[in-house]
Design a protein around this motif. Structure first.
Motif, PDB file in Angstrom:
ATOM      1  N   GLU A   1      20.061  16.846  49.783  1.00  9.39           N
ATOM      2  CA  GLU A   1      21.356  16.984  49.348  1.00  9.39           C
ATOM      3  C   GLU A   1      22.420  17.357  50.621  1.00  9.39           C
ATOM      4  O   GLU A   1      23.342  16.901  50.733  1.00  9.39           O
ATOM      5  CB  GLU A   1      21.525  18.148  48.169  1.00  9.39           C
ATOM      6  N   LEU A   2      22.005  18.289  51.459  1.00  4.89           N
ATOM      7  CA  LEU A   2      22.710  18.927  52.281  1.00  4.89           C
ATOM      8  C   LEU A   2      22.762  18.377  53.644  1.00  4.89           C
ATOM      9  O   LEU A   2      23.763  18.726  54.594  1.00  4.89           O
ATOM     10  CB  LEU A   2      22.470  20.411  52.646  1.00  4.89           C
ATOM     11  N   PHE A   3      21.848  17.603  54.014  1.00  4.32           N
ATOM     12  CA  PHE A   3      21.666  17.065  55.512  1.00  4.32           C
ATOM     13  C   PHE A   3      21.783  15.525  55.563  1.00  4.32           C
ATOM     14  O   PHE A   3      21.356  15.012  54.425  1.00  4.32           O
ATOM     15  CB  PHE A   3      20.330  17.306  56.300  1.00  4.32           C
ATOM     16  N   VAL A   4      22.289  15.049  56.434  1.00  6.69           N
ATOM     17  CA  VAL A   4      22.370  13.179  56.432  1.00  6.69           C
ATOM     18  C   VAL A   4      20.879  12.973  56.770  1.00  6.69           C
ATOM     19  O   VAL A   4      19.849  13.525  56.577  1.00  6.69           O
ATOM     20  CB  VAL A   4      22.939  12.791  57.722  1.00  6.69           C
ATOM     21  N   ALA A   5      20.591  11.578  56.640  1.00 11.30           N
ATOM     22  CA  ALA A   5      19.310  10.950  56.449  1.00 11.30           C
ATOM     23  C   ALA A   5      18.571  11.226  57.694  1.00 11.30           C
ATOM     24  O   ALA A   5      17.256  11.385  57.535  1.00 11.30           O
ATOM     25  CB  ALA A   5      19.349   9.441  56.246  1.00 11.30           C
ATOM     26  N   ASP A   6      18.947  11.214  58.784  1.00  6.27           N
ATOM     27  CA  ASP A   6      18.241  11.550  59.943  1.00  6.27           C
ATOM     28  C   ASP A   6      18.903  12.902  60.979  1.00  6.27           C
ATOM     29  O   ASP A   6      19.629  12.586  61.774  1.00  6.27           O
ATOM     30  CB  ASP A   6      18.219  10.303  61.046  1.00  6.27           C
ATOM     31  N   PRO A   7      18.678  13.951  60.359  1.00  8.97           N
ATOM     32  CA  PRO A   7      19.427  15.153  60.993  1.00  8.97           C
ATOM     33  C   PRO A   7      18.604  15.713  62.170  1.00  8.97           C
ATOM     34  O   PRO A   7      17.511  15.454  62.423  1.00  8.97           O
ATOM     35  CB  PRO A   7      19.441  16.086  60.043  1.00  8.97           C
ATOM     36  N   VAL A   8      19.405  16.498  63.021  1.00 13.17           N
ATOM     37  CA  VAL A   8      18.736  17.136  64.001  1.00 13.17           C
ATOM     38  C   VAL A   8      19.009  18.566  64.240  1.00 13.17           C
ATOM     39  O   VAL A   8      20.093  18.987  63.756  1.00 13.17           O
ATOM     40  CB  VAL A   8      19.249  16.513  65.531  1.00 13.17           C
ATOM     41  N   LEU A   9      17.887  19.340  64.399  1.00 17.71           N
ATOM     42  CA  LEU A   9      17.982  20.821  64.400  1.00 17.71           C
ATOM     43  C   LEU A   9      17.523  21.286  66.041  1.00 17.71           C
ATOM     44  O   LEU A   9      16.629  20.902  66.464  1.00 17.71           O
ATOM     45  CB  LEU A   9      17.159  21.676  63.393  1.00 17.71           C
TER      46      LEU A   9
ATOM     47  N   ASP B   1      24.747  29.864  63.186  1.00 16.33           N
ATOM     48  CA  ASP B   1      24.611  28.487  62.817  1.00 16.33           C
ATOM     49  C   ASP B   1      26.144  27.736  63.303  1.00 16.33           C
ATOM     50  O   ASP B   1      26.705  27.866  62.611  1.00 16.33           O
ATOM     51  CB  ASP B   1      24.145  28.236  61.483  1.00 16.33           C
ATOM     52  N   ALA B   2      25.851  26.817  64.142  1.00 18.43           N
ATOM     53  CA  ALA B   2      26.811  25.854  64.506  1.00 18.43           C
ATOM     54  C   ALA B   2      26.408  24.291  63.927  1.00 18.43           C
ATOM     55  O   ALA B   2      25.334  24.049  64.297  1.00 18.43           O
ATOM     56  CB  ALA B   2      27.136  25.742  66.038  1.00 18.43           C
ATOM     57  N   ALA B   3      27.335  23.987  63.310  1.00 18.87           N
ATOM     58  CA  ALA B   3      27.038  22.506  62.649  1.00 18.87           C
ATOM     59  C   ALA B   3      28.116  21.514  62.841  1.00 18.87           C
ATOM     60  O   ALA B   3      29.168  21.816  62.580  1.00 18.87           O
ATOM     61  CB  ALA B   3      26.592  22.746  61.060  1.00 18.87           C
ATOM     62  N   GLU B   4      27.481  19.977  62.958  1.00 18.74           N
ATOM     63  CA  GLU B   4      28.301  19.133  62.854  1.00 18.74           C
ATOM     64  C   GLU B   4      28.172  18.482  61.584  1.00 18.74           C
ATOM     65  O   GLU B   4      26.985  18.022  61.029  1.00 18.74           O
ATOM     66  CB  GLU B   4      27.810  18.009  64.106  1.00 18.74           C
ATOM     67  N   ILE B   5      29.328  18.500  61.207  1.00 22.52           N
ATOM     68  CA  ILE B   5      29.561  17.864  59.666  1.00 22.52           C
ATOM     69  C   ILE B   5      29.927  16.241  59.435  1.00 22.52           C
ATOM     70  O   ILE B   5      30.889  15.986  59.994  1.00 22.52           O
ATOM     71  CB  ILE B   5      30.230  18.736  58.724  1.00 22.52           C
TER      72      ILE B   5
ATOM     73  N   LEU C   1      22.341  20.596  63.806  1.00 26.48           N
ATOM     74  CA  LEU C   1      22.540  22.091  63.408  1.00 26.48           C
ATOM     75  C   LEU C   1      21.960  23.055  64.697  1.00 26.48           C
ATOM     76  O   LEU C   1      20.780  22.718  64.967  1.00 26.48           O
ATOM     77  CB  LEU C   1      21.785  22.717  62.002  1.00 26.48           C
ATOM     78  N   TRP C   2      22.751  23.572  65.179  1.00 26.21           N
ATOM     79  CA  TRP C   2      22.414  24.381  66.507  1.00 26.21           C
ATOM     80  C   TRP C   2      22.326  25.947  65.809  1.00 26.21           C
ATOM     81  O   TRP C   2      23.038  26.367  65.024  1.00 26.21           O
ATOM     82  CB  TRP C   2      23.264  24.592  67.435  1.00 26.21           C
ATOM     83  N   VAL C   3      20.916  26.503  66.196  1.00 28.13           N
ATOM     84  CA  VAL C   3      20.771  28.051  65.592  1.00 28.13           C
ATOM     85  C   VAL C   3      20.928  28.794  67.143  1.00 28.13           C
ATOM     86  O   VAL C   3      20.101  28.649  68.180  1.00 28.13           O
ATOM     87  CB  VAL C   3      19.357  28.018  65.244  1.00 28.13           C
ATOM     88  N   LEU C   4      21.932  29.636  66.992  1.00 29.26           N
ATOM     89  CA  LEU C   4      22.190  30.610  68.098  1.00 29.26           C
ATOM     90  C   LEU C   4      21.749  31.776  67.834  1.00 29.26           C
ATOM     91  O   LEU C   4      22.272  32.541  66.897  1.00 29.26           O
ATOM     92  CB  LEU C   4      23.647  30.235  68.668  1.00 29.26           C
ATOM     93  N   LEU C   5      20.807  32.316  68.487  1.00 31.43           N
ATOM     94  CA  LEU C   5      20.357  33.728  68.403  1.00 31.43           C
ATOM     95  C   LEU C   5      21.140  34.559  69.289  1.00 31.43           C
ATOM     96  O   LEU C   5      21.363  34.368  70.685  1.00 31.43           O
ATOM     97  CB  LEU C   5      18.844  33.765  68.733  1.00 31.43           C
ATOM     98  N   ASN C   6      21.327  35.776  68.871  1.00 27.18           N
ATOM     99  CA  ASN C   6      22.288  37.053  69.504  1.00 27.18           C
ATOM    100  C   ASN C   6      20.774  37.497  70.293  1.00 27.18           C
ATOM    101  O   ASN C   6      20.107  37.931  70.046  1.00 27.18           O
ATOM    102  CB  ASN C   6      23.076  37.847  68.675  1.00 27.18           C
ATOM    103  N   PRO C   7      21.482  37.919  71.793  1.00 29.38           N
ATOM    104  CA  PRO C   7      20.171  38.668  72.483  1.00 29.38           C
ATOM    105  C   PRO C   7      20.029  40.065  71.725  1.00 29.38           C
ATOM    106  O   PRO C   7      21.028  40.717  71.087  1.00 29.38           O
ATOM    107  CB  PRO C   7      21.053  39.087  73.808  1.00 29.38           C
ATOM    108  N   THR C   8      18.912  40.785  71.844  1.00 29.96           N
ATOM    109  CA  THR C   8      18.415  42.062  71.130  1.00 29.96           C
ATOM    110  C   THR C   8      19.000  43.145  72.189  1.00 29.96           C
ATOM    111  O   THR C   8      19.209  42.684  73.310  1.00 29.96           O
ATOM    112  CB  THR C   8      17.060  41.955  71.012  1.00 29.96           C
ATOM    113  N   THR C   9      19.476  44.229  71.664  1.00 27.99           N
ATOM    114  CA  THR C   9      19.679  45.218  72.501  1.00 27.99           C
ATOM    115  C   THR C   9      18.598  46.298  72.503  1.00 27.99           C
ATOM    116  O   THR C   9      18.815  47.591  72.068  1.00 27.99           O
ATOM    117  CB  THR C   9      21.011  45.626  72.024  1.00 27.99           C
TER     118      THR C   9
END
Length: 123
Positions: free
Chosen positions: A32-40, A102-106, A114-122
């Motif tokens: 439902e949420l993603f196009v037929a051939d999404p990229v993560l 999360d940054a996403a192209e819709i 969908l790009w998953v961006l992790l913050n640096p740990t402190t």
């Protein structure tokens, strides 16, 4: 005109995909949420296709245990097909273990990339 509901879409991705432990329910949500051939895009991996995204989400949940949850942090914002949503993650009722965005192209109301961006740990 930009009519996508970015907040609803990215929150649903967190709740119905990355927090869903039932693989059949997760697959329906991804359909439902993603196009037929999404990229993560993860920091150290790129996967293509709905089944591959489901496998990534399932492995994360298995790896971090039965009470691990992703939680939206604020409201998603976006325009012209780009949306971002900050999130936190950790055990339910426990300390935050990781934060990110999360940054996403819709495209046509669905997540195409969908790009998953992790913050640096402190530590």
């Amino acid at each position: 005109m930009d009519t996508a509901d970015y907040d609803r879409l990215l929150r649903a991705n967190i709740q119905r995909v990355f927090n869903e432990r039932d693989s059949a329910k997760r697959a329906l949500a991804i359909e439902e949420l993603f196009v037929a051939d999404p990229v993560l895009y993860e920091p150290d991996n790129t996967v293509t296709g709905r089944a591959a995204i489901s496998m990534v989400a399932g492995r994360l949940l298995e790896q971090f245990g039965p009470t691990f949850l992703f939680r939206p942090d604020g409201v998603a914002v976006g325009h012209h097909g780009l949306a971002i949503l900050r999130w936190t993650a950790g055990p339910d009722g426990g300390p935050v273990a990781v934060t990110g965005t999360d940054a996403a192209e819709i495209v046509e109301g669905r997540i195409a990339r969908l790009w998953v961006l992790l913050n640096p740990t402190t530590e």
